[in-house]
Design an enzyme around this catalytic site. Structure first.
Site, PDB file in Angstrom:
ATOM      1  N   ALA A  13       0.840  -1.212   0.000  1.00  0.00           N
ATOM      2  CA  ALA A  13       0.000   0.000   0.000  1.00  0.00           C
ATOM      3  C   ALA A  13       0.869   1.254   0.000  1.00  0.00           C
ATOM      4  O   ALA A  13       0.634   2.192  -0.774  1.00  0.00           O
ATOM      5  CB  ALA A  13      -0.930  -0.007   1.208  1.00  0.00           C
ATOM      6  N   ALA A  47      -1.560 -12.316  -5.347  1.00  0.00           N
ATOM      7  CA  ALA A  47      -2.406 -12.525  -6.529  1.00  0.00           C
ATOM      8  C   ALA A  47      -3.171 -11.240  -6.812  1.00  0.00           C
ATOM      9  O   ALA A  47      -3.647 -10.579  -5.895  1.00  0.00           O
ATOM     10  CB  ALA A  47      -3.386 -13.672  -6.281  1.00  0.00           C
ATOM     11  N   LYS A  75      -1.733 -14.663 -14.505  1.00  0.00           N
ATOM     12  CA  LYS A  75      -2.966 -15.187 -13.892  1.00  0.00           C
ATOM     13  C   LYS A  75      -4.140 -14.912 -14.840  1.00  0.00           C
ATOM     14  O   LYS A  75      -4.460 -13.755 -15.112  1.00  0.00           O
ATOM     15  CB  LYS A  75      -3.191 -14.499 -12.542  1.00  0.00           C
ATOM     16  CG  LYS A  75      -4.494 -14.908 -11.864  1.00  0.00           C
ATOM     17  CD  LYS A  75      -4.681 -14.198 -10.539  1.00  0.00           C
ATOM     18  CE  LYS A  75      -6.065 -14.440  -9.977  1.00  0.00           C
ATOM     19  NZ  LYS A  75      -6.361 -13.589  -8.817  1.00  0.00           N
ATOM     20  N   VAL A 180       6.978   5.041  14.206  1.00  0.00           N
ATOM     21  CA  VAL A 180       6.154   6.123  14.746  1.00  0.00           C
ATOM     22  C   VAL A 180       5.731   5.749  16.167  1.00  0.00           C
ATOM     23  O   VAL A 180       5.140   4.685  16.396  1.00  0.00           O
ATOM     24  CB  VAL A 180       4.910   6.348  13.859  1.00  0.00           C
ATOM     25  CG1 VAL A 180       3.946   7.331  14.520  1.00  0.00           C
ATOM     26  CG2 VAL A 180       5.325   6.849  12.491  1.00  0.00           C
ATOM     27  N   LEU A 328      -4.399  -2.233   4.186  1.00  0.00           N
ATOM     28  CA  LEU A 328      -5.031  -2.981   5.277  1.00  0.00           C
ATOM     29  C   LEU A 328      -5.533  -2.069   6.386  1.00  0.00           C
ATOM     30  O   LEU A 328      -6.434  -2.442   7.144  1.00  0.00           O
ATOM     31  CB  LEU A 328      -4.054  -4.023   5.830  1.00  0.00           C
ATOM     32  CG  LEU A 328      -3.715  -5.158   4.845  1.00  0.00           C
ATOM     33  CD1 LEU A 328      -2.595  -6.033   5.393  1.00  0.00           C
ATOM     34  CD2 LEU A 328      -4.948  -6.008   4.538  1.00  0.00           C
TER      35      LEU A 328
HETATM   36  C1  LIG Z   1      -3.684 -14.019   4.388  1.00  0.00           C
HETATM   37  C2  LIG Z   1      -3.712 -12.879   3.436  1.00  0.00           C
HETATM   38  C3  LIG Z   1      -3.614 -13.116   2.080  1.00  0.00           C
HETATM   39  C4  LIG Z   1      -3.677 -12.054   1.177  1.00  0.00           C
HETATM   40  N1  LIG Z   1      -3.664 -12.315  -0.158  1.00  0.00           N
HETATM   41  C5  LIG Z   1      -3.868 -11.293  -1.025  1.00  0.00           C
HETATM   42  C6  LIG Z   1      -3.908 -11.513  -2.425  1.00  0.00           C
HETATM   43  O1  LIG Z   1      -3.717 -12.632  -2.921  1.00  0.00           O
HETATM   44  N2  LIG Z   1      -4.144 -10.460  -3.223  1.00  0.00           N
HETATM   45  C7  LIG Z   1      -4.328  -9.202  -2.747  1.00  0.00           C
HETATM   46  O2  LIG Z   1      -4.598  -8.282  -3.522  1.00  0.00           O
HETATM   47  N3  LIG Z   1      -4.235  -8.966  -1.426  1.00  0.00           N
HETATM   48  C8  LIG Z   1      -4.019  -9.957  -0.572  1.00  0.00           C
HETATM   49  N4  LIG Z   1      -3.924  -9.705   0.762  1.00  0.00           N
HETATM   50  C9  LIG Z   1      -3.882  -8.320   1.224  1.00  0.00           C
HETATM   51  C10 LIG Z   1      -2.487  -7.756   0.979  1.00  0.00           C
HETATM   52  O3  LIG Z   1      -1.525  -8.534   1.680  1.00  0.00           O
HETATM   53  C11 LIG Z   1      -2.406  -6.312   1.465  1.00  0.00           C
HETATM   54  O4  LIG Z   1      -3.474  -5.570   0.932  1.00  0.00           O
HETATM   55  C12 LIG Z   1      -1.125  -5.682   0.974  1.00  0.00           C
HETATM   56  O5  LIG Z   1      -0.016  -6.467   1.300  1.00  0.00           O
HETATM   57  C13 LIG Z   1      -0.966  -4.304   1.566  1.00  0.00           C
HETATM   58  O6  LIG Z   1      -0.620  -4.351   2.904  1.00  0.00           O
HETATM   59  P1  LIG Z   1      -0.275  -2.986   3.609  1.00  0.00           P
HETATM   60  O7  LIG Z   1       0.791  -2.305   2.830  1.00  0.00           O
HETATM   61  O8  LIG Z   1      -1.540  -2.263   3.855  1.00  0.00           O
HETATM   62  O9  LIG Z   1       0.273  -3.442   5.027  1.00  0.00           O
HETATM   63  P2  LIG Z   1       1.729  -4.040   5.475  1.00  0.00           P
HETATM   64  O10 LIG Z   1       2.358  -4.889   4.425  1.00  0.00           O
HETATM   65  O11 LIG Z   1       1.488  -4.658   6.810  1.00  0.00           O
HETATM   66  O12 LIG Z   1       2.644  -2.761   5.638  1.00  0.00           O
HETATM   67  C14 LIG Z   1       2.511  -1.916   6.740  1.00  0.00           C
HETATM   68  C15 LIG Z   1       3.689  -0.970   6.757  1.00  0.00           C
HETATM   69  O13 LIG Z   1       3.526  -0.030   7.815  1.00  0.00           O
HETATM   70  C16 LIG Z   1       4.704   0.038   8.580  1.00  0.00           C
HETATM   71  N5  LIG Z   1       4.356   0.404   9.958  1.00  0.00           N
HETATM   72  C17 LIG Z   1       3.379  -0.106  10.748  1.00  0.00           C
HETATM   73  N6  LIG Z   1       3.379   0.504  11.946  1.00  0.00           N
HETATM   74  C18 LIG Z   1       4.361   1.430  11.886  1.00  0.00           C
HETATM   75  C19 LIG Z   1       4.880   2.370  12.826  1.00  0.00           C
HETATM   76  N7  LIG Z   1       4.370   2.493  14.048  1.00  0.00           N
HETATM   77  N8  LIG Z   1       5.911   3.150  12.442  1.00  0.00           N
HETATM   78  C20 LIG Z   1       6.452   3.048  11.191  1.00  0.00           C
HETATM   79  N9  LIG Z   1       6.011   2.173  10.286  1.00  0.00           N
HETATM   80  C21 LIG Z   1       4.983   1.374  10.628  1.00  0.00           C
HETATM   81  C22 LIG Z   1       5.302  -1.351   8.462  1.00  0.00           C
HETATM   82  O14 LIG Z   1       6.667  -1.345   8.743  1.00  0.00           O
HETATM   83  C23 LIG Z   1       5.030  -1.641   6.994  1.00  0.00           C
HETATM   84  O15 LIG Z   1       6.021  -1.034   6.182  1.00  0.00           O
HETATM   85  C24 LIG Z   1      -3.824 -10.743   1.666  1.00  0.00           C
HETATM   86  C25 LIG Z   1      -3.878 -10.511   3.033  1.00  0.00           C
HETATM   87  C26 LIG Z   1      -3.831 -11.562   3.915  1.00  0.00           C
HETATM   88  C27 LIG Z   1      -3.910 -11.290   5.393  1.00  0.00           C
END
Ligand SMILES: Cc1cc2nc3c(=O)[nH]c(=O)nc-3n(C[C@H](O)[C@H](O)[C@H](O)COP(=O)(O)OP(=O)(O)OC[C@H]3O[C@@H](n4cnc5c(N)ncnc54)[C@H](O)[C@@H]3O)c2cc1C
Length: 495
Positions: A13, A47, A75, A180, A328
Site C-alpha cells: 500500500a 495474486a 494469472k 512512529v 489494510l
Molecule cells: C492471508 C492474506 C492473504 C492475502 N492475499 C492477497 C492476495 O492474494 N491479493 C491481494 O490483492 N491482497 C491480498 N492480501 C492483502 C495484501 O496482503 C495487502 O493488501 C497488501 O499487502 C498491503 O498491505 P499494507 O501495505 O496495507 O500493510 P503491510 O504490508 O502490513 O505494511 C505496513 C507498513 O507499515 C509500517 N508500519 C506499521 N506501523 C508502523 C509504525 N508504528 N511506524 C512506522 N512504520 C509502521 C510497516 O513497517 C510496513 O512497512 C492478503 C492478506 C492476507 C492477510
C-alpha cells in the site's frame, strides 16, 4: 494548500501510493514515506486482478522487466475447487464467455441451449478458461476482441514493494526509516500535524496517507475512527501461509481449494509456490489448520508456516481529518478474490481524482468516503456469494453460511439472476457481469428462465451458432505457447 503528503508504511500500500502519487502529482506535492524495518510488512498478497496493468501502464513499467524483477507469473483465472460442492470445481476467469448481443448476454443463449440438452459447458466459450486449462498463454491484444484474454499477475509481494520503491525514489520520494511512537495534532482542528518517531525526529505534512497495515496507526490508534466488523458474513479470521518449492509446469491461474472450515490458496511464482490456508478459528485450531495446509502441498515446504490473524470489515471512514487510510489500515476483505491490492489502487486513484489541492473540505471527504464504502460493500457481497451459495453437507461451517441472511443487495441480485438471468451492474462494482455469471453458476445458481431474445434462433440455428462460437473461441489455442515457455522467453528477453 496541500504541499506535502506523508505516507506512513512501506508495504504494497505504501509504495504503491508513493509511486502513483509521485508519478501523477510529483510536480505539485512533496512526498515522504516513513516505514519501520523492525516492524516489516505483512508479506502476503501475491495474486492480483487485471486492473494492476493500469498501474504498470501509468508508471510506465515495462512488462518484461516487471515479470523478471518480481518473479511474476500470469494469472488468467481462479479455479474454485470444492466450493459449490465437494468434488466440483469451476473457474472465475477474467474473460468473457461467448459474444454478447446488445440487449441479451451470451449466458441467456447458452442457458436456452442447456435446457434443450446441448451447448456443453458455459466455460467452453471462454478463451481464458481454455488457455488456463491447457496451461498456455501469450498476449492476444490487438487481435479480434473475441479473442481478448484479460490477465493479471501473481508476484512476490516483497519484491514488488522493492520494485515500486525504486520507481518512487527515482521520482523524488524521500524514504525515512523509523518507528512512529506518537503524533502531533493541531489543537485547533485535531488534524495530524506531524509523526513523532521513537528517536524524537518529527515528520510533518499537510495530508497523511495511513498505509500502516492492520495496525491502522493513524486512522485507528490516533484518530479512533472505529471499525465495522463483517465477520458474521465472512467468518474466516485467520490465515496460515507457507512457501513451497516451485512446482513444475507453472499454472496460469490461482487455485482456491475449499476445506471443511476454510480454503487454501496456491499461487505459482517463478521461484516458488505461495500457499496458505484461510480458516475460521471457531472451527479449526491452529494445529488442525497446519495439518491441512501441510498435508495438501504440491511440493515440499520451504519454511515453517506463519499465522496471520485478521478481521474482515472496514474503517468506518476511510478518510478522517487529514488522514486517508489505504491498504489494510482501511479494512480487509479476505483474499478469496485477490481484491486488496486492487482496493489500494482504487483508493489512490480516487484520492488523485478528489485531491484537495486547495485544502480539505467536508464535501470532498464525504464523497471520498461514499465511493470507498460502496466499492467495498460490493466486493464484500461478491465474496459472500462464494460462501453462501453452497450445497456442501460435510460441515457445520458450510451449513451455517448457506442458511445465513446475506446483505439485502446481494439477496436481490441472487433472486433476480435465479429467476431469469438478469444482472444489474452497479457503477462502483469492479466485478462486471461475466464475473458474477461465472460465480453464480459455478456455485450452482443457474437461471430458471432466459431473455426472450434468446428464443430468436431456431433450435438448429442456435446449435450451429454455439458450435461455431466454440470453434472460433478455441482457434488461437494451437498457436499459444505454454505459460512456462512464454515466461522464459519474456524474462530472458528483458535481460
Ligand atoms: C492471508 C492474506 C492473504 C492475502 N492475499 C492477497 C492476495 O492474494 N491479493 C491481494 O490483492 N491482497 C491480498 N492480501 C492483502 C495484501 O496482503 C495487502 O493488501 C497488501 O499487502 C498491503 O498491505 P499494507 O501495505 O496495507 O500493510 P503491510 O504490508 O502490513 O505494511 C505496513 C507498513 O507499515 C509500517 N508500519 C506499521 N506501523 C508502523 C509504525 N508504528 N511506524 C512506522 N512504520 C509502521 C510497516 O513497517 C510496513 O512497512 C492478503 C492478506 C492476507 C492477510
Amino acid at each position: 494548500m496541500i504541499g506535502k503528503v506523508v505516507v506512513l508504511g512501506g508495504g504494497t500500500a505504501g509504495w504503491m501510493t508513493a509511486a502513483l502519487l509521485s508519478k501523477v502529482l510529483g510536480a505539485q506535492v512533496a512526498i515522504e514515506l516513513v516505514e519501520s524495518d523492525d516492524i516489516g510488512i505483512i508479506g502476503v498478497g501475491e495474486a492480483t486482478i487485471p486492473p494492476i496493468q493500469v498501474v504498470n501502464s501509468v508508471l510506465g513499467i515495462d512488462e518484461a522487466e516487471f515479470l523478471r524483477e518480481t518473479k511474476a507469473t500470469i494469472k488468467l483465472a481462479i479455479r474454485f475447487e470444492n466450493w459449490g460442492d465437494v468434488g466440483q470445481s469451476y473457474y472465475h476467469t477474467f474473460g468473457t464467455a461467448g459474444r454478447n448481443t446488445a440487449f441479451a448476454s451470451f449466458h441467456h443463449f447458452w442457458n436456452r441451449a442447456r435446457k434443450l440438452g446441448f451447448g456443453g459447458s458455459y466455460w467452453d466459450y471462454d478463451l481464458n478458461f481454455l488457455s488456463a486449462e491447457a496451461g498456455k498463454f501469450a498476449s492476444t491484444r490487438g487481435n479480434d476482441p473475441v479473442w481478448d484474454m484479460p490477465y493479471a499477475y501473481h508476484f512476490d509481494s516483497a519484491l514488488y514493494g522493492q520494485f515500486l520503491r525504486r520507481h518512487s525514489e527515482a521520482r523524488g520520494v524521500v524514504r525515512t526509516e523509523g518507528k512512529v511512537a506518537d503524533v502531533v495534532r493541531s489543537g485547533e482542528t485535531g488534524d495530524v500535524a506531524a509523526l513523532v518517531l521513537t528517536d524524537g525526529r518529527q515528520v510533518s505534512g499537510d495530508l497523511f496517507v495511513d498505509c500502516s497495515g492492520s495496525r491502522g496507526v493513524l486512522i485507528q490508534q490516533h484518530l479512533a475512527t472505529g471499525f465495522e466488523d463483517w465477520g458474521h458474513w465472512l467468518p474466516c479470521d485467520r490465515a496460515m501461509a507457507v512457501p513451497s518449492e516451485r512446482f513444475e509446469h507453472t499454472l496460469p491461474f490461482t487455485r482456491a481449494i475449499a476445506h471443511g472450515a476454510g480454503w487454501q490458496w496456491r499461487i505459482p511464482l517463478q521461484h516458488r509456490n505461495g500457499n496458505g490456508l484461510v480458516y475460521a478459528s471457531r472451527h479449526y485450531s491452529d494445529d488442525e489448520a497446519a495439518a491441512i495446509l501441510l498435508g495438501n502441498l504440491d511440493s515440499p515446504a520451504l519454511a515453517d508456516p506463519r499465522i496471520i490473524a485478521f478481521r474482515t470489515g472496514c474503517a468506518r471512514r476511510q478518510w478522517n481529518h487529514n488522514v486517508v487510510a489505504v491498504g489494510l489500515s482501511s479494512g480487509f476483505l479476505e483474499p478469496l478474490e485477490s481484491t486488496s491490492i486492487y482496493l489500494i489502487q482504487s483508493a489512490i486513484t480516487r484520492l488523485i481524482h478528489l485531491f484537495p489541492h486547495a485544502g480539505i473540505t467536508p464535501d470532498l471527504v464525504d464523497e471520498y468516503n461514499r465511493q470507498s464504502r460502496i466499492e467495498m460493500e460490493l466486493i464484500r457481497d461478491f465474496i459472500i456469494l462464494h460462501y453462501h451459495a453452497n450445497a456442501r453437507t460435510d460441515s457445520a461451517f458450510w451449513a451455517e453460511l448457506r442458511t445465513m441472511a446475506v446483505p439485502e443487495r446481494l439477496a436481490r441480485k441472487i433472486a433476480l439472476f435465479r429467476a431469469n438471468g438478469t444482472l444489474v451492474q452497479d457503477q462502483y462494482d469492479i466485478f462486471m457481469e461475466p464475473s458474477w455469471v461465472q460465480v453464480l453458476m459455478g456455485q450452482g445458481i443457474v437461471p430458471e428462465d432466459h431473455h426472450p431474445l434468446a428464443d430468436g434462433p431456431s433450435e438448429a440455428e442456435l446449435a450451429a451458432q454455439l458450435a461455431q462460437l466454440a470453434q472460433l473461441k478455441a482457434r488461437p489455442l494451437d498457436q499459444l505457447p505454454s505459460h512456462d515457455a512464454y515466461l522464459q522467453r519474456l524474462v530472458a528477453g528483458a535481460r
